[in-house]
Design a protein around this motif. Structure first.
Motif, PDB file in Angstrom:
ATOM      1  N   THR A 265       0.831  -1.199   0.000  1.00 50.19           N
ATOM      2  CA  THR A 265       0.000   0.000   0.000  1.00 50.19           C
ATOM      3  C   THR A 265       0.868   1.252   0.000  1.00 50.19           C
ATOM      4  N   ASN A 268       2.282   1.835  -3.433  1.00 51.54           N
ATOM      5  CA  ASN A 268       1.278   2.422  -4.335  1.00 51.54           C
ATOM      6  C   ASN A 268       1.074   3.904  -4.051  1.00 51.54           C
ATOM      7  N   ASP A 269       1.131   4.260  -2.762  1.00 54.24           N
ATOM      8  CA  ASP A 269       1.003   5.676  -2.406  1.00 54.24           C
ATOM      9  C   ASP A 269       2.204   6.475  -2.901  1.00 54.24           C
ATOM     10  N   ARG A 271       3.942   5.770  -5.582  1.00 50.85           N
ATOM     11  CA  ARG A 271       3.803   5.902  -7.032  1.00 50.85           C
ATOM     12  C   ARG A 271       2.800   6.988  -7.386  1.00 50.85           C
ATOM     13  N   ALA A 272       1.805   7.177  -6.530  1.00 46.78           N
ATOM     14  CA  ALA A 272       0.805   8.217  -6.785  1.00 46.78           C
ATOM     15  C   ALA A 272       1.216   9.543  -6.155  1.00 46.78           C
ATOM     16  N   ASN A 274       1.535  10.334  -3.133  1.00 43.65           N
ATOM     17  CA  ASN A 274       0.846  10.674  -1.880  1.00 43.65           C
ATOM     18  C   ASN A 274       1.820  10.688  -0.710  1.00 43.65           C
TER      19      ASN A 274
ATOM     20  N   PHE B 149      -6.822  -5.019  -4.571  1.00 45.42           N
ATOM     21  CA  PHE B 149      -5.542  -4.598  -5.137  1.00 45.42           C
ATOM     22  C   PHE B 149      -5.705  -4.046  -6.542  1.00 45.42           C
ATOM     23  N   GLN B 152      -7.325  -0.635  -6.387  1.00 44.67           N
ATOM     24  CA  GLN B 152      -6.378   0.331  -5.827  1.00 44.67           C
ATOM     25  C   GLN B 152      -5.363   0.765  -6.892  1.00 44.67           C
ATOM     26  N   LEU B 153      -4.893  -0.211  -7.646  1.00 48.22           N
ATOM     27  CA  LEU B 153      -3.887   0.069  -8.662  1.00 48.22           C
ATOM     28  C   LEU B 153      -4.484   0.875  -9.812  1.00 48.22           C
ATOM     29  N   GLY B 156      -6.677   4.113  -8.021  1.00 45.63           N
ATOM     30  CA  GLY B 156      -5.876   4.936  -7.123  1.00 45.63           C
ATOM     31  C   GLY B 156      -4.602   5.425  -7.781  1.00 45.63           C
ATOM     32  N   VAL B 157      -3.811   4.484  -8.306  1.00 45.33           N
ATOM     33  CA  VAL B 157      -2.496   4.849  -8.831  1.00 45.33           C
ATOM     34  C   VAL B 157      -2.569   5.277 -10.288  1.00 45.33           C
ATOM     35  N   LYS B 158      -3.094   4.402 -11.158  1.00 46.48           N
ATOM     36  CA  LYS B 158      -3.037   4.660 -12.608  1.00 46.48           C
ATOM     37  C   LYS B 158      -3.825   5.904 -13.006  1.00 46.48           C
ATOM     38  N   ASN B 160      -4.431   8.403 -11.330  1.00 49.69           N
ATOM     39  CA  ASN B 160      -3.727   9.577 -10.835  1.00 49.69           C
ATOM     40  C   ASN B 160      -2.481   9.864 -11.657  1.00 49.69           C
ATOM     41  N   THR B 161      -1.636   8.855 -11.852  1.00 52.63           N
ATOM     42  CA  THR B 161      -0.365   9.097 -12.531  1.00 52.63           C
ATOM     43  C   THR B 161      -0.558   9.303 -14.031  1.00 52.63           C
ATOM     44  N   VAL B 170      -5.309   6.356  -2.755  1.00 47.34           N
ATOM     45  CA  VAL B 170      -4.731   5.009  -2.746  1.00 47.34           C
ATOM     46  C   VAL B 170      -4.910   4.369  -1.375  1.00 47.34           C
TER      47      VAL B 170
END
Lengths: 549, 314
Positions: A265, A268-269, A271-272, A274, B149, B152-153, B156-158, B160-161, B170
């Protein structure tokens, strides 16, 4: 029955309306989310970093695990600090630390350091803290670290006994800025030891309310706590404005230690964006992190060593050093570090970790060279193992199954023995079983330093005193080794001391009480929004120097 | 009805007592020493261990320890954990997160699940019905942590990025407020949501065949009124039962979801406490969860009478 078209549409509309109204309650606080993360236009700025929930209240004398230590290192400054490159001790709060005989040490303090509540850091602040830590009634985890100071036996007489004093005889305050420490025996590495968090000072406020201190510690470091430790959530710190400029004020305005349960987790934070820095990466990230973070991925040797251990004192089957050497030679370290750990470990070639002054490349000699034929011959010559079987125990909670089984398979193939495995639920369970002599098979073991001294890789793991009080789980005893340690302790200079410790290391190489298999690497990564990120040998971030990019 | 409620509440007392005893005994019997667990990877000094064991009465026999715990409980004292934190404080900080999460999940279940079920039932055999049936089957068969997961990926991540859309955090983030709960609550609700959709569908199809629905249609009532007042109201009884049971399950079952999204709630706390052998915290939280279960079931039983006035209590 059949429904009319209008009926269907109204039902659908009603349901959609319900769904939309339910969602709209969710949008309330949307705007405030932008507040978190890095605001790069601001000078100073704020970042968030990864942390695991510390085990104990944030008291330096009660913290021996890495998560709590990470926070303590941000909010405290010790007498000495370690050079980020070569790990040599350099003075920090101390003006000088001197001794003629390595037994009586005079410590002078610099001006300018105050606690975050304004109280001056004096000699008394250190003496009070150490007296507290050395008293077994206070049940502080760092208790054994005060063992070397004169009078510690009266404060810590052992299990089921009561302390007969509340002050260490060996500590004396000369004036506000000077105190002396008398040790029971000479110890040349004492200065190096003083950077460990057990030796941090405590303000008077701690003693009036230790409980409140645990969640909101008052330190003397570059950062001060902002609010309270919010358990399982976060610990916020902000720059301490009165920190002496000579030591380097923190560049950031504030840092939030965000507490994670799972490294995945946290990653992942990261990578974003955060959080901005993590000094621990999940296994799942190892394959892609270098590519994804480029030169913002830090990969460097860490202070840990992984061993295969033997309960020599309780199991006579393991008594022969040649037998242990044969086992060591039958292990293909290179392939284990490459295939099982995908390069996150390095093959060990000394009992001393490579980052420590005094490490000698290849010190283990033949024992670390993979040679199945020689190993088999030596194994037979040493008499083999009873029943031709070997049991290896490991803790199932730390990802050790794979490499232990790989070692087992290599031993099976190369020595022609039967290997069985015994998983323990937790590392603590192995330690207890070994401590109580209830387990007599070989076992997986590891050591990570408390302070960067060659001595820290010898005495705490292989000396006689460490059987009761330290981490000598094998029960190894060698008088010659003990004598050399004492001689090294009494050395006048660092160089002389290191030479003598190396001689003690040579004895371990001959006896092989444990088999060093690999040394650890630490990995960290940070986002584009920060720069000047450094990680020390204990895998901790050097937060005071971090800046926004 | 008042007497019925009182009787149900009195019945709860032995259930709570039994539950605390069982949990206490189970955690007590777990191998591994809480004091060793406290030290993490390092060995504790024997003298320190002795002081701590004495402080927490760990060397007393099981029944004495349990009795002391019960006595404390009657005085309203939940005790403290081995790190000196009050269990009440630990629970007070953890429960709000889980309650928010569970209630959000319950609302999602109710709204999305029932809606999907109703649509599927009304368009039985049509394309949309098949979509609902197949998608719910998929959700039921994929483990929760995989859904967690992946979402979230991706969200949350993709998102955003790659697209700069920072709507779903995330991990749990206080500043993001309610948005923080949406993704985890959806993950937590996913399996139950699928069951509810299917349950609603079947139940409504059944009810729509009943005589009173035919009468209602024959009377010339509006179709919406027929579906909501006469169809759904009767079809809801099994669904309410399921939801009631599910609330307790959601609170206890949050271990995985709270772990993935790093929500500092009860599931997270419970997992850690079992791992660290924090007996008092485990017993405290589990007892509270038992209470939630009992209460939810009571509410469900009372709701029956609201939905179907033929059901009476005494």
């Amino acid at each position: 029955m059949r429904l009319t078209k209008t009926m269907r549409w109204t039902a659908l509309a009603a349901c959609t309306a319900l769904a939309i109204s339910a969602c709209s309650t969710g949008g309330d606080k949307k705007s405030s989310s932008e507040a978190s993360g890095a605001g790069s236009d601001k000078k100073g700025g704020s970042i968030s970093v990864e942390l695991g929930e510390p085990q104990h209240g944030l008291v330096p004398q009660n913290t021996s695990e890495s998560e709590g230590a990470e926070v303590l290192n941000a909010i405290f400054a010790g007498l000495v600090d370690y050079d980020i490159k070569d790990n040599s001790p350099k003075l920090r709060v101390a003006e000088s630390i001197e001794s003629q005989d390595a037994t009586t040490w005079t410590i002078k303090l610099k001006d300018g350091y105050t606690f975050h509540n304004g109280e001056k850091v004096t000699a008394q602040s250190f003496v009070d803290a150490w007296n507290y830590g050395a008293n077994q009634d206070n049940a502080q985890e760092a208790l054994p670290f005060f063992d070397k100071i004169l009078g510690s036996d009266e404060l810590a007489p052992g299990k089921d006994k009561k302390p007969t004093a509340d002050k260490l005889k060996g500590l004396a305050v000369v004036d506000d800025k000077t105190f002396t420490v008398t040790l029971k025996a000479p110890f040349s590495q004492f200065k190096t030891m003083l950077g460990y968090n057990a030796f941090f000072p405590l303000p008077k406020a701690f003693f009036t309310d230790p409980k409140a201190f645990e969640d909101a510690p008052i330190g003397n470091g570059a950062f001060q706590i902002d609010g309270k430790w919010e358990h399982n959530k976060q610990i916020k710190v902000k720059r301490f404005e009165n920190f002496p400029a000579s030591d380097g004020k923190a560049k950031l305005d504030s840092v939030t230690f965000k507490i994670y349960d799972k490294l995945d987790t946290a990653y992942n934070d990261l990578r974003a964006d955060n959080i901005q820095i993590t000094d621990k990466l999940p296994i799942s990230a190892m394959a892609t992190v270098a590519q994804e973070f480029g030169d913002r991925y830090i990969y460097k040797p860490d202070s840990g060593v992984g061993y295969l251990g033997f309960p020599i004192s309780t199991n006579p089957a393991f008594a022969s050093p040649d037998l242990r050497k044969a086992i060591s030679m039958a292990i293909d370290r290179e392939s284990i570090t490459k295939t099982i750990f995908s390069g996150t470990r390095k093959p060990a070639d000394d009992f001393i970790n490579p980052i420590i002054p005094g490490y000698r490349q290849g010190a283990l000699g033949d024992a670390a060279k993979y040679d199945p034929a020689k190993a088999k011959a030596l194994f037979a010559q040493a008499g083999g193992l009873p029943g031709n079987t070997l049991e290896i125990g490991y803790n199932a909670d730390g990802g050790h199954k794979e490499w232990i089984e790989a070692v087992g398979n290599q031993l099976k193939a190369n020595l022609g023995i039967e290997v069985t495995f015994k998983p323990f639920e937790k590392f603590g369970a192995i330690l207890t079983a070994l401590g109580e002599h209830k387990y007599s098979g070989a076992f997986r073991m590891a050591w990570s330093m408390d302070y960067p001294s060659i001595e820290n890789y010898l005495r705490p793991i292989f000396s006689k005193v460490a059987i009761d009080n330290g981490s000598n789980y094998g029960g190894y005893v060698n008088e010659e080794f003990e004598a050399l340690l004492s001689k090294a302790d009494a050395a006048k200079t660092d160089a002389e001391g290191i030479k003598l410790y190396q001689q003690a290391d040579d004895i371990l190489v001959k006896d092989l009480p444990y088999i060093p298999v690999y040394t650890y690497m630490s990995s960290a990564a940070y986002t584009k929004t920060v720069k000047n990120v450094n990680v020390n040998a204990q895998g901790q971030m050097d937060l005071a120097n971090v800046e926004l990019a | 009805m008042g007497r019925y409620v009182v009787r149900r509440i009195i019945q709860a007392i032995p259930v709570i007592l039994g539950a605390t005893f069982l949990i206490y005994a189970l955690v007590f019997l777990l191998p591994g020493d809480p004091i060793t667990a406290l030290a993490g990877e390092k060995r504790q000094d024997p003298a320190v261990v002795a002081v701590l064991r004495d402080r927490y009465h760990l060397d007393d026999p099981f029944f004495i320890q349990y009795w002391d715990y019960l006595v404390g409980l009657f005085k309203g004292d939940f005790g403290e954990d081995y790190r000196g934190n009050e269990v009440v404080d630990v629970m007070k900080t953890a429960f709000p997160y889980t309650i928010n999460l569970a209630v959000t999940a319950l609302v999602i279940e109710m709204v999305v699940g029932v809606t999907a079920g109703v649509i599927a039932a009304l368009r039985r055999g049509k394309f949309i019905d098949n979509v609902v049936l197949i998608s719910t089957l998929m959700v039921i068969s994929i483990p929760v942590f995989v859904i967690g997961f992946v979402l979230q990926l991706v969200l949350g991540v993709k998102l955003n990025t790659d697209y700069g859309i920072d709507f779903f955090p995330v991990s749990f983030n206080e500043d993001a407020g309610f948005r923080s709960y949406l993704l985890p609550a959806y993950v937590l609700a996913s399996t139950s949501l699928a069951y509810i959709a299917r349950l609603t569908r079947t139940s409504l199809i059944e009810v729509m065949r009943a005589d009173y629905v035919r009468t209602a249609v024959a009377k010339g009532l509006s179709p919406l009124r027929v579906v909501v007042r006469h169809g759904l109201r009767n079809a809801l009884i099994p669904i309410v039962t399921f939801l009631g049971m599910d609330l307790g399950g959601l609170m206890g079952g949050a271990v995985i979801t709270e772990g993935i999204f790093n929500i500092p709630g009860v599931g997270h706390q419970l997992f850690q406490s079992v791992y660290l052998r924090e007996r008092t915290i485990v017993v405290g939280i589990v007892s509270a969860l038992v209470l939630v279960y009992l209460f939810a079931n009571l509410v469900v039983d009372l709701l029956y009478a609201v939905l179907d006035p033929r059901i009476r209590y005494e």
